[in-house]
Design an enzyme around this catalytic site. Structure first.
Site, short mmCIF file in Angstrom:
data_model
loop_
_atom_site.label_atom_id
_atom_site.label_comp_id
_atom_site.label_asym_id
_atom_site.label_seq_id
_atom_site.Cartn_x
_atom_site.Cartn_y
_atom_site.Cartn_z
N ARG A 1 -7.85 -4.50 -3.09
CA ARG A 1 -7.47 -3.39 -4.07
C ARG A 1 -8.41 -3.18 -4.98
NH1 ARG A 1 -2.46 -2.65 -1.75
NH2 ARG A 1 -1.67 -4.50 -0.79
N CYS B 1 0.71 -1.20 -0.11
CA CYS B 1 0.15 0.12 -0.14
C CYS B 1 0.75 1.28 -0.05
CB CYS B 1 -1.08 0.17 1.25
SG CYS B 1 -2.18 -1.49 1.47
C1 BEZ Z 1 0.61 -4.62 1.70
O1 BEZ Z 1 1.91 -4.95 1.79
O2 BEZ Z 1 -0.08 -3.48 1.34
C2 BEZ Z 1 -0.31 -5.76 2.48
C3 BEZ Z 1 0.02 -6.93 2.02
C4 BEZ Z 1 -0.70 -8.09 2.43
C5 BEZ Z 1 -1.90 -7.75 3.21
C6 BEZ Z 1 -2.43 -6.48 3.25
C7 BEZ Z 1 -1.30 -5.27 2.91
#
Ligand code: BEZ
Length: 238
Positions: A138, A55
């Site tokens: 997402r 993110c």
């Molecule tokens: C992330 O790195 O943004 C992420 C990865 C797995 C689950 C939730 C967020």
């Protein structure tokens, strides 16, 4: 049959629907969506959580590209199932400490919605329990100046989005509207466009009047040159 525990309060919005309305608190103040965005394109997107690496890379990239989207009359609105103070602390940390792909000191100026009760996430089908029941996937909703949902893309938690593709979608949708055409696979401004057959994507009056410049390989497959400059000068703000 597998018993998937899905709690759905409202049907998920679909392409062609009016974007569901809501009021929300954001990092840029309160918003009344989509009314506040009337006359602009808007990308409403969700991310799983603040202070997570994928993110973070996405926010740096989106913030870096914000001006490019604004020139295409497209505003950005983010959302996660986090509170306002988490959002503020995360965005401050990004600006102060994080560098990604050569981008650093990046300030996120578009609104990030706090949605701790998942009201908006549920309204937009952003919580997909097979993936996570506590985090939004997402999701990307492309909403036109009249508040109609024109495209939707979903990615899972582990996969960061391709922001050049999100930009291409905005430009392609606007091109289709402005020139009454469709855009083929991998289309980019300057590539040939598809002249829709009557009754498929519209009548393409301007193009049908100009038949000698069309390349029709069969009755269902006609293409036409559309100058890159013509596309960009029609779509992009000066
Ligand atoms: C992330 O790195 O943004 C992420 C990865 C797995 C689950 C939730 C967020």
């Amino acid at each position: 049959m597998e018993n998937i525990n899905v709690v759905e309060t409202t049907p998920m919005p679909r392409i062609g629907d009016n974007a569901p309305g809501f009021k929300a608190v954001t990092t840029q103040g309160e918003i009344n969506f989509p009314a506040d965005y009337n006359g602009s394109w808007v990308i409403l997107f969700s991310h799983p959580a603040d202070f997570t690496p994928v993110c973070t890379s996405e926010f740096i990239t989106f913030a870096h590209l914000e001006d490019k989207f604004l020139k295409a009359n497209c505003k950005l609105v983010g959302l996660s199932i986090d509170g306002l103070y988490s959002h503020i602390a995360w965005l401050r940390t990004i600006k102060e400490k994080i560098e990604f792909n050569g981008m650093k000191d990046v300030e996120v100026n578009f609104p990030l919605i706090e949605d701790i009760k998942m009201d908006v996430a549920n309204l937009y089908g952003m919580v997909q329990p097979g993936e996570s029941s506590t985090k939004a996937v997402r999701a990307v909703f492309f909403i036109d100046p009249k508040g109609i949902i024109r495209a939707i893309i979903y990615y899972p938690l582990s996969l960061g989005r391709n922001f050049e593709e999100l930009y291409r979608v905005v430009i392609a949708l606007q091109t289709a509207d402005a020139f009454s055409v469709a855009t083929p696979a991998d289309w980019q401004p300057g590539d040939d466009v598809i002249v829709p057959t009557a009754g498929s994507c519209g009548t393409a009056k301007e193009f049908m009047a100009d038949k000698e410049n069309m390349n029709c390989q069969d009755w269902f497959f006609c293409t036409k040159k559309l100058d890159k400059e013509k596309v960009l000068s029609t779509i992009l703000k000066k």
